[in-house]
Design an enzyme around this catalytic site. Structure first.
Site, PDB file in Angstrom:
ATOM      1  CG  PHE A   1      -2.114  -0.822   1.178  1.00  0.00           C
ATOM      2  CD1 PHE A   1      -3.306  -0.332   0.676  1.00  0.00           C
ATOM      3  CD2 PHE A   1      -2.074  -2.127   1.638  1.00  0.00           C
ATOM      4  CE1 PHE A   1      -4.440  -1.127   0.623  1.00  0.00           C
ATOM      5  CE2 PHE A   1      -3.197  -2.938   1.598  1.00  0.00           C
ATOM      6  CZ  PHE A   1      -4.391  -2.435   1.087  1.00  0.00           C
ATOM      7  CG  ASP A   2       0.922   5.787  -1.968  1.00  0.00           C
ATOM      8  OD1 ASP A   2       2.073   6.152  -1.644  1.00  0.00           O
ATOM      9  OD2 ASP A   2      -0.008   6.593  -2.196  1.00  0.00           O
ATOM     10  CG  LEU A   3       1.045   6.709   4.517  1.00  0.00           C
ATOM     11  CD1 LEU A   3       0.053   5.791   5.220  1.00  0.00           C
ATOM     12  CD2 LEU A   3       2.270   6.951   5.394  1.00  0.00           C
TER      13      LEU A   3
ATOM     14  CB  THR B   1      -3.054   5.269  -0.954  1.00  0.00           C
ATOM     15  OG1 THR B   1      -2.549   5.638  -2.254  1.00  0.00           O
ATOM     16  CG2 THR B   1      -3.571   3.826  -1.034  1.00  0.00           C
TER      17      THR B   1
END
Length: 233
Positions: free
Chosen positions: A8-10, A13
C-alpha cells in the site's frame, strides 16, 4: 488472481495527506508571521511538486527537496529564510497534527490484515511516516514499512521495489499487488518491476498509454472484490 502480499502507498491512498499538509503549513507559516493564503499555497505547491518530480527521476537527492522547498518558495516572494529550520518544524507538525483516514481506509486495512500480508511502500521520511501511521491507528496492521529515505531509492524506480522484494520473506511476484493513487509512482513502479497494480482513480483521470494498471477502482472498499478479506491467510 489470488494476492497474498499487498503493498500500500500511504499518502492520499490511506491517509488524507492534503488535509494534513494544509493544517501543518498553516501552522508553520503562521509561526513565522505569514498568513497561509491560497496564493501562497500555489507558490509552495509549484515549487514542492517540481522538486519531488526531480527527486523521483533521480536528478536531485531527497535532502535537496527537504532543505530547499521552503527557502525557494519564500525567495519567490522576495524573502530569505532558513530552509532546513522551516523543514524541521514542518516535519514535526506533519507527525503531530490529526491524521485523517481516506474514506474506508480503516475498515479495509483491518479486514484485509486478517487474511493478507500488508506492507507500506512510500516516498517519504522514515520517522515522519511511522509517526503518522501510529497516530492514525493503522501502524500495527502492517508487517513492515518501506520508505524512500531508508532505501535510498524512490518510487517508481525498479531499485526501490527490488529492495522491497528482497526484504519480504517468501515474496512471490504472482502473489503481490501494489495499491496506490499515483500513476507515476505506484502504477509505473509496478509496471517497471513486473508486479500487478491497483490504481485508485478517485478523480476520473485517464491513464497514458505507457502506464497501465492491472485493476482500477474509485474507492478503497472496492478492493474487497479483488482481494476478498475472508480468504485463508
Amino acid at each position: 488472481m489470488s494476492y497474498n502480499i499487498l503493498l500500500f502507498d500511504l499518502d492520499d491512498t490511506l491517509l488524507d495527506f492534503g488535509a494534513n499538509e494544509t493544517e501543518s503549513l498553516t501552522r508553520l507559516f503562521g509561526h513565522h508571521g505569514y498568513t497561509f493564503t491560497d496564493e501562497l499555497f500555489a507558490v509552495y505547491n509549484a515549487v514542492n511538486k517540481q522538486l519531488w518530480a526531480n527527486y523521483e527521476t533521480g536528478t536531485i537527492g531527497l535532502d535537496v527537496v527537504l532543505n530547499t522547498r521552503f527557502s525557494e518558495t519564500m525567495l519567490k516572494l522576495g524573502k530569505v529564510v532558513d530552509g532546513p529550520e522551516w523543514e524541521s518544524m514542518y516535519r514535526e507538525l506533519l507527525g503531530t497534527v490529526d491524521q485523517l483516514h481516506i474514506e474506508g481506509a480503516l475498515e479495509v486495512i483491518q479486514s484485509l490484515s486478517a487474511s493478507h500480508r500488508l506492507f507500506v511502500v512510500t516516498n517519504g521520511i522514515t520517522q515522519t511516516q511511522i509517526k503518522r501511521l501510529k497516530q492514525s491507528g493503522l501502524y500495527d496492521f502492517f508487517e513492515a514499512i518501506f520508505d524512500s529515505q531508508s532505501i535510498g531509492h524512490s518510487k517508481p524506480s525498479a531499485a526501490f521495489f527490488d529492495y522491497v522484494m528482497s526484504q519480504i520473506k517468501d515474496f512471490n511476484k504472482s502473489e503481490a499487488l501494489i495499491i496506490g493513487d499515483s500513476l507515476h509512482t505506484d502504477i509505473k513502479g509496478g509496471n517497471l518491476s513486473g508486479i500487478d497494480t491497483c490504481w485508485i482513480n478517485r478523480k476520473g483521470q485517464t491513464s497514458p498509454a505507457d502506464i497501465q494498471s492491472t485493476y482500477t477502482i474509485t474507492t478503497l472498499v472496492e478492493l474487497f472484490a479483488i482481494c476478498p478479506p475472508n480468504r485463508t491467510k
